[in-house]
Design an enzyme around this catalytic site. Structure first.
Site, PDB file in Angstrom:
ATOM      1  N   HIS A 119     -15.885   5.666   5.854  1.00 18.83           N
ATOM      2  CA  HIS A 119     -15.715   5.309   4.443  1.00 18.83           C
ATOM      3  C   HIS A 119     -14.236   5.397   4.090  1.00 18.83           C
ATOM      4  CE1 HIS A 119     -20.012   5.403   3.918  1.00 18.83           C
ATOM      5  NE2 HIS A 119     -20.029   6.519   4.615  1.00 18.83           N
ATOM      6  N   CYS A 120     -13.904   4.928   2.899  1.00 16.34           N
ATOM      7  CA  CYS A 120     -12.543   5.009   2.394  1.00 16.34           C
ATOM      8  C   CYS A 120     -12.106   6.468   2.344  1.00 16.34           C
ATOM      9  CB  CYS A 120     -12.487   4.412   0.986  1.00 16.34           C
ATOM     10  SG  CYS A 120     -10.984   4.778   0.097  1.00 16.34           S
ATOM     11  N   PRO A 121     -10.889   6.857   2.729  1.00 17.93           N
ATOM     12  CA  PRO A 121      -9.808   5.996   3.230  1.00 17.93           C
ATOM     13  C   PRO A 121      -9.780   5.894   4.756  1.00 17.93           C
ATOM     14  CG  PRO A 121      -8.940   8.177   2.912  1.00 17.93           C
ATOM     15  CD  PRO A 121     -10.420   8.259   2.598  1.00 17.93           C
TER      16      PRO A 121
END
Lengths: 160, 73
Positions: free
Chosen positions: B11-13
């Protein structure tokens, strides 16, 4: 180099959740090509102390007691619902379970991506701390003037 | 040299972070194949590497939500 996008973050908070925010933004920005400067001050020192657990650090009785009470990376409290220190551990478990990077992984990613770490000179004086009390990634000690110079031409965030 | 990276579970980042770190280990002209999910990673990973001067050679649908992005450093 000069036309590179730049982000400078004043890391005033020593809360677990806010440290997650700091290193999420820092690593994400560095990964998309920003120059990133993290300026740690006061409570933020707890994130970057070399001693990761409570420790009598610094010079002078009051500074040593205060540093002990402030704790280190492993004692960072959640800003709300800290549950006597259990909440950060529960949060780390939840992050791992959901495959979201943990605070430690985000910190490591920021280091690996070449994010610049700095410490605030004034807070170091108040707390009787030396550069050697911090993790070796701290590149230097800055005052306000030098921070502004470092941040010039980029965006500034203050995380309290 | 050709390297591959699977960020379908990230997932981000970390999607950008792992892509950037993988690219930094390669030399100019090397190829990185990135498996990623549609949505935020598919929209932003190719865009951010292009902005940083790398070349996106192809974007291919593999199956379901999974895509393969081929990047040249």
């Amino acid at each position: 180099m000069d036309n590179k996008k730049k982000l400078s973050i004043v890391c005033f908070s020593g809360d677990f959740d806010k440290a997650v925010a700091i290193f999420t933004i820092a690593s994400g920005a560095a990964a998309v090509g920003y120059e990133v400067n993290l300026f740690f001050t006061f409570w933020g020192f707890n994130i970057i102390k070399k001693k990761r657990y409570r420790h009598f650090l610094g010079t002078g009785f009051l500074a040593r007691v205060f540093n002990f009470l402030m704790g280190g990376f492993m004692n960072l409290p959640l800003s709300r619902l800290n549950l006597f220190g259990f909440a950060p551990k529960i949060m780390t478990y939840m992050m791992r379970k959901r495959n979201v990077a943990t605070l430690n992984e985000l910190l490591q990613a920021s280091i690996d991506l070449g994010v610049n770490f700095y410490a605030c000179e004034m807070s170091m004086v108040i707390l009787g701390m030396k550069l050697e009390d911090f993790i070796p990634q701290i590149k230097g000690v800055l005052g306000v003037a030098k921070f502004l110079e470092t941040a010039e031409g980029g965006q500034i965030l203050f995380i309290s | 040299m050709k390297a591959s990276l699977d960020i379908t579970k990230e997932h981000c980042p970390m999607t950008f972070v792992k892509t950037k770190l993988a690219l930094s280990k390669l030399s100019k002209g090397d190829i990185l194949e990135v498996l990623l999910a549609k949505g935020e990673p598919l929209e932003n990973v190719p865009k951010s590497v292009t902005e940083q001067g790398y070349k996106v050679l192809s974007i291919e649908h593999i199956e379901g939500d999974i895509y393969k992005v081929v990047i040249e450093k």
